[in-house]
Design an enzyme around this catalytic site. Structure first.
Site, PDB file in Angstrom:
ATOM      1  N   ASP A 107       0.810  -1.209   0.000  1.00 47.32           N
ATOM      2  CA  ASP A 107       0.000   0.000   0.000  1.00 47.32           C
ATOM      3  C   ASP A 107       0.850   1.268   0.000  1.00 47.32           C
ATOM      4  O   ASP A 107       0.512   2.249  -0.666  1.00 47.32           O
ATOM      5  CB  ASP A 107      -0.928  -0.011   1.223  1.00 47.32           C
ATOM      6  CG  ASP A 107      -2.130   0.903   1.049  1.00 47.32           C
ATOM      7  OD1 ASP A 107      -2.722   0.905  -0.042  1.00 47.32           O
ATOM      8  OD2 ASP A 107      -2.454   1.638   2.001  1.00 47.32           O
TER       9      ASP A 107
ATOM     10  N   THR B 213       3.769   1.775  -1.302  1.00 47.35           N
ATOM     11  CA  THR B 213       4.312   1.988  -2.645  1.00 47.35           C
ATOM     12  C   THR B 213       3.253   2.584  -3.562  1.00 47.35           C
ATOM     13  O   THR B 213       3.523   3.538  -4.310  1.00 47.35           O
ATOM     14  CB  THR B 213       4.830   0.660  -3.221  1.00 47.35           C
ATOM     15  OG1 THR B 213       5.841   0.151  -2.350  1.00 47.35           O
ATOM     16  CG2 THR B 213       5.409   0.862  -4.603  1.00 47.35           C
TER      17      THR B 213
ATOM     18  N   ASP C  70      11.325   9.448   8.345  1.00 46.11           N
ATOM     19  CA  ASP C  70      10.151   9.864   9.105  1.00 46.11           C
ATOM     20  C   ASP C  70       9.449  10.899   8.239  1.00 46.11           C
ATOM     21  O   ASP C  70       9.949  12.014   8.064  1.00 46.11           O
ATOM     22  CB  ASP C  70      10.554  10.463  10.450  1.00 46.11           C
ATOM     23  CG  ASP C  70       9.347  10.858  11.309  1.00 46.11           C
ATOM     24  OD1 ASP C  70       8.236  10.955  10.750  1.00 46.11           O
ATOM     25  OD2 ASP C  70       9.516  11.066  12.515  1.00 46.11           O
ATOM     26  N   HIS C  71       8.311  10.525   7.652  1.00 45.12           N
ATOM     27  CA  HIS C  71       7.699  11.399   6.650  1.00 45.12           C
ATOM     28  C   HIS C  71       7.315  12.766   7.217  1.00 45.12           C
ATOM     29  O   HIS C  71       7.193  13.729   6.468  1.00 45.12           O
ATOM     30  CB  HIS C  71       6.474  10.730   6.012  1.00 45.12           C
ATOM     31  CG  HIS C  71       5.288  10.624   6.911  1.00 45.12           C
ATOM     32  ND1 HIS C  71       5.098   9.600   7.790  1.00 45.12           N
ATOM     33  CD2 HIS C  71       4.213  11.445   7.055  1.00 45.12           C
ATOM     34  CE1 HIS C  71       3.961   9.769   8.430  1.00 45.12           C
ATOM     35  NE2 HIS C  71       3.405  10.880   8.018  1.00 45.12           N
TER      36      HIS C  71
ATOM     37  N   HIS D  38       7.693  10.843  15.399  1.00 44.32           N
ATOM     38  CA  HIS D  38       7.178  12.108  14.875  1.00 44.32           C
ATOM     39  C   HIS D  38       7.319  13.261  15.876  1.00 44.32           C
ATOM     40  O   HIS D  38       7.917  14.305  15.577  1.00 44.32           O
ATOM     41  CB  HIS D  38       5.691  11.982  14.506  1.00 44.32           C
ATOM     42  CG  HIS D  38       5.407  10.972  13.452  1.00 44.32           C
ATOM     43  ND1 HIS D  38       6.302  10.641  12.458  1.00 44.32           N
ATOM     44  CD2 HIS D  38       4.313  10.206  13.221  1.00 44.32           C
ATOM     45  CE1 HIS D  38       5.768   9.732  11.670  1.00 44.32           C
ATOM     46  NE2 HIS D  38       4.567   9.451  12.110  1.00 44.32           N
TER      47      HIS D  38
END
Length: 515
Positions: A34, A36, A202-203, A265
């Site tokens: 998912d 990707t 870490d987006h 985060h």
């Protein structure tokens, strides 16, 4: 005025260059997954549309599903049409699709890696690629070891001292569930890749507002002189999620809010807002500055968890007009679960800059909305002139950085109300990325993938930072284990958390902000 701004903007663009990206192959473990489909392939496509990638590149997906290249391309197209920041352009898509490839196989199958090497070398020869390879581990942590070892045995990884053939690896969270497991994962990856080749992603750190924290602090002379305990009363960091558990029971029962959101985060946001000015933008200089914040965190151990932390679970309620069952009634959750879906913390950073300044952190599921923000509240003005009425104290100045859903920032100041009387009222000076700039902000994965391709590790976590954050978090987990009760406080789904969280901050004469 507009022409002057345009002239200044043009001059700034002339001085700012995009990262230099060499032709490379992006190899995605979990290519049929998912992440990707929803994030990675749309991110690469958007980089192509924006002209930020070289003409030569390739993307190779690896997964258990027995797909052909064409089936992988079909799934990629569906993902781009649904999730891409920019709409699909047929002419661009045709060229992009040519560079998408798929290898079917199991990660724990040694033979797969020899086939993968043959396929990658064929693709590199076809597109005249120099052999630079980036491996993205979009897979569970239990698969990190066999994937890295398989790549090494197949001769797919080059040493860091070989600049003409670059090898890098991107590691998705979670990196462990406590300090010991994090050390084990880091050691496993470190046996194959040098630390300089490892990019722990870490987006959150790729979001525009997060990246703008350093610019705000260190490119504006008005903030740095007052960014300390003399002028700042406290800082609040809130990350709220509107949805409940969904289909993540297996993962979430083992994780909980502290592991899932705070360890990565929120602590990274804390480091950026509290770090000392780095002496350069060199990646390790910036990461050293962030690391110092983690080293200065006052530990929360033993019975201190009762004083400085609150954890809770959502109970039955209504969020966004949808009925939400209590957490322990969600499918896949144990009836006596003590996994927290909400956590609030009060912490202190023990250094000269932040001495005595409390930082209040909170995150939770099934809350009224999806939002992330950092609020820096400055100290009250003296009780003279415009702040003499004890029944109506003047509102404090607050600088708010909005990370999602609407990226931007605001500064609350006091202004005189028009009229003959000297009355003041708080007003907001508001900045929104969407209004200020013509183009929408790039997605976080776009910036982070581009940085990996360019070899810029500034926005990625180093091994020592991962382990330092886990060391701090593990003390809290142990405190909960030793001193926690069988049942956690509850908050109705669709509310801002339990009353215990309100008491945590109200005991200090402060209140949570309405996000």
């Amino acid at each position: 005025m507009t022409k002057a701004i345009e002239k200044e903007s043009a001059a700034q663009k002339k001085n700012n260059t995009s990262p230099t990206v060499e032709p490379c192959s992006l190899v995605i473990f979990g290519g049929s997954g998912d992440l990707t489909r929803r994030k990675l392939l749309p991110a690469v496509y958007n980089l192509v549309i924006d002209g930020l990638l070289p003409e030569n590149y390739s993307v190779v997906g690896i997964g258990r599903k027995s797909w052909t290249d064409d089936e992988f391309r079909r799934v990629a197209r569906e993902g781009i049409e649904k999730f891409s920041r920019q709409s699909l352009q047929e002419d661009k898509w045709e060229e992009f699709a040519r560079r998408l490839h798929y290898v079917s196989g199991a990660i724990d199958d040694p033979d797969m890696y020899h086939g993968l090497r043959t396929r990658i070398e064929e693709i590199e020869a076809h597109f005249d690629l120099p052999g630079h390879r980036i491996f993205y581990l979009a897979i569970p942590p239990t698969s990190f070891a066999p994937s890295c070892q398989g790549l090494q045995r197949a001769g797919l990884i080059y040493p860091p001292e070989l600049p003409e053939r670059v090898s890098r690896v991107i590691v998705e969270k979670p990196i462990g569930h406590d300090l010991e497991s994090a050390k084990s994962i880091n050691a496993t990856i470190g046996e194959v890749f040098d630390e300089s080749q490892i990019y722990r992603i870490d987006h959150y750190l790729g979001k525009e507002t997060v990246q703008n924290i350093m610019v705000l602090r260190f490119a504006n002379s008005i903030f740095e002189p007052i960014w300390n305990h003399k002028y700042i009363d406290h800082v609040q960091i809130t990350v709220s999620e509107a949805e409940g558990l969904g289909t993540r029971a297996t993962y979430y029962e083992e994780a909980g809010a502290l592991r899932d959101m705070v360890q990565n985060h929120i602590l990274q946001l804390l480091c950026l807002i509290a770090m000392e000015p780095p002496y350069s933008l060199d990646p390790d200089v910036v990461r050293n500055a962030r690391m110092e914040v983690l080293r200065c965190l006052h530990p929360i151990k033993g019975k201190d968890v009762e004083k400085f932390t609150v954890r809770a679970q959502y109970s039955h309620g209504k969020a966004h007009d949808q009925e939400v069952p209590g957490y322990r009634r969600e499918e896949g959750v144990k009836a006596d679960s003590t996994t927290e879906t909400f956590v609030a913390l009060k912490l202190f950073i023990e250094n000269w800059r932040w001495s005595g300044v409390p930082f209040y952190l909170r995150t939770g599921k099934a809350m009224p909305g999806r939002a992330s923000e950092i609020a820096v509240q400055f100290k009250d003005i003296p009780e003279i002139l415009f702040n003499t009425n004890p029944e109506a104290r003047q509102a404090p100045n607050v600088l708010t950085l909005r990370i999602q859903p609407e990226e931007g920032m605001s500064l609350r100041i006091m202004s005189k109300i028009p009229g003959s009387r000297a009355r003041s009222h708080p007003v907001e000076m508001d900045f929104k990325y969407g209004d200020a700039f013509d183009a929408p902000s790039p997605e976080a994965y776009e910036r982070l993938l581009l940085d990996v391709m360019a070899g810029d590790a500034s926005l990625f976590m180093r091994r020592d930072a991962v382990e330092a954050s886990w060391a701090w978090i593990t003390d809290i987990l142990q405190g909960w284990k030793d001193h926690g009760g069988k049942w956690l406080p509850e908050y109705p789904a669709g509310t801002w958390g339990p009353v215990e969280a309100d008491k945590l901050i109200e005991t200090d004469g402060r209140q949570w902000r309405l996000v």
